[in-house]
Design a protein around this motif. Structure first.
Motif, PDB file in Angstrom:
ATOM      1  N   UNK A  50       0.896  -1.295  -0.063  1.00  0.00           N
ATOM      2  CA  UNK A  50       0.052  -0.093   0.138  1.00  0.00           C
ATOM      3  C   UNK A  50       0.914   1.136  -0.075  1.00  0.00           C
ATOM      4  N   UNK A  51       0.632   2.104  -0.803  1.00  0.00           N
ATOM      5  CA  UNK A  51       1.294   3.249  -1.042  1.00  0.00           C
ATOM      6  C   UNK A  51       1.469   4.059   0.534  1.00  0.00           C
ATOM      7  N   UNK A  52       2.549   4.734   0.874  1.00  0.00           N
ATOM      8  CA  UNK A  52       2.607   5.283   2.169  1.00  0.00           C
ATOM      9  C   UNK A  52       1.548   6.537   2.250  1.00  0.00           C
ATOM     10  N   UNK A  53       1.422   7.345   1.279  1.00  0.00           N
ATOM     11  CA  UNK A  53       0.666   8.559   1.002  1.00  0.00           C
ATOM     12  C   UNK A  53      -0.973   7.935   1.022  1.00  0.00           C
ATOM     13  N   UNK A  54      -1.141   6.881   0.819  1.00  0.00           N
ATOM     14  CA  UNK A  54      -2.738   6.419   0.905  1.00  0.00           C
ATOM     15  C   UNK A  54      -3.484   7.110   2.134  1.00  0.00           C
ATOM     16  N   UNK A  55      -3.207   6.813   3.201  1.00  0.00           N
ATOM     17  CA  UNK A  55      -4.022   7.033   4.450  1.00  0.00           C
ATOM     18  C   UNK A  55      -3.997   8.718   4.395  1.00  0.00           C
ATOM     19  N   UNK A  56      -3.092   9.399   4.301  1.00  0.00           N
ATOM     20  CA  UNK A  56      -3.030  10.737   4.417  1.00  0.00           C
ATOM     21  C   UNK A  56      -4.023  11.213   3.165  1.00  0.00           C
ATOM     22  N   UNK A  57      -4.116  10.716   2.083  1.00  0.00           N
ATOM     23  CA  UNK A  57      -4.880  11.098   1.037  1.00  0.00           C
ATOM     24  C   UNK A  57      -6.336  10.926   1.450  1.00  0.00           C
ATOM     25  N   UNK A  58      -6.643   9.719   1.798  1.00  0.00           N
ATOM     26  CA  UNK A  58      -7.951   9.325   2.043  1.00  0.00           C
ATOM     27  C   UNK A  58      -8.583  10.248   3.264  1.00  0.00           C
ATOM     28  N   UNK A  59      -7.773  10.376   4.287  1.00  0.00           N
ATOM     29  CA  UNK A  59      -8.449  11.293   5.437  1.00  0.00           C
ATOM     30  C   UNK A  59      -8.233  12.672   4.905  1.00  0.00           C
ATOM     31  N   UNK A  60      -7.597  13.011   4.076  1.00  0.00           N
ATOM     32  CA  UNK A  60      -7.814  14.398   3.566  1.00  0.00           C
ATOM     33  C   UNK A  60      -9.052  14.611   2.810  1.00  0.00           C
ATOM     34  N   UNK A  61      -9.478  13.563   1.943  1.00  0.00           N
ATOM     35  CA  UNK A  61     -10.654  13.805   1.155  1.00  0.00           C
ATOM     36  C   UNK A  61     -11.539  13.572   1.996  1.00  0.00           C
ATOM     37  N   UNK A  62     -11.717  12.850   3.024  1.00  0.00           N
ATOM     38  CA  UNK A  62     -12.788  12.741   4.084  1.00  0.00           C
ATOM     39  C   UNK A  62     -12.978  13.888   5.211  1.00  0.00           C
ATOM     40  N   UNK A  63     -11.910  14.424   5.258  1.00  0.00           N
ATOM     41  CA  UNK A  63     -11.734  15.986   5.985  1.00  0.00           C
ATOM     42  C   UNK A  63     -12.508  16.966   5.264  1.00  0.00           C
ATOM     43  N   UNK A  64     -12.143  16.994   3.672  1.00  0.00           N
ATOM     44  CA  UNK A  64     -12.823  18.067   2.934  1.00  0.00           C
ATOM     45  C   UNK A  64     -14.279  18.122   2.945  1.00  0.00           C
ATOM     46  N   UNK A  65     -14.617  16.497   2.847  1.00  0.00           N
ATOM     47  CA  UNK A  65     -16.204  16.325   2.898  1.00  0.00           C
ATOM     48  C   UNK A  65     -16.718  16.752   4.271  1.00  0.00           C
ATOM     49  N   UNK A  66     -16.091  16.501   5.224  1.00  0.00           N
ATOM     50  CA  UNK A  66     -16.457  16.928   6.551  1.00  0.00           C
ATOM     51  C   UNK A  66     -16.435  18.395   6.667  1.00  0.00           C
ATOM     52  N   UNK A  67     -15.493  19.000   6.089  1.00  0.00           N
ATOM     53  CA  UNK A  67     -15.593  20.474   6.230  1.00  0.00           C
ATOM     54  C   UNK A  67     -16.750  21.132   5.581  1.00  0.00           C
TER      55      UNK A  67
END
Length: 70
Positions: free
Chosen positions: A9-26
């Motif tokens: 799994x790419x190392x940046x995947x958790x950061x990307x997924x949580x950033x997208x989830x954060x934008x939706x939450x915002x």
């Protein structure tokens, strides 16, 4: 001998997924809570609310990013 290869799994995947989830939450925060008076700096503007949600999500994702293996 028939071992399945490990999925890398790419190392940046958790950061990307949580950033997208954060934008939706915002954005959802802006839509549901928002600011009726217009004096709230972050929640009165949908772009700022979405951006800050994504930034918080990316920071949380950085915490959960796996360490680099040697």
């Amino acid at each position: 001998m028939n071992e399945k290869p490990k999925r890398n799994i790419p190392r940046w995947l958790p950061m990307l997924l949580l950033a997208l989830l954060g934008t939706l939450g915002g954005f959802l925060w802006y839509r549901s809570v928002g600011c009726t008076t217009g004096n709230c700096v972050i929640s009165s503007n949908p772009l700022l609310s979405t951006f800050y949600g994504g930034a918080i999500g990316a920071l949380l994702g950085y915490v959960f990013t796996p360490a680099k293996s040697k």
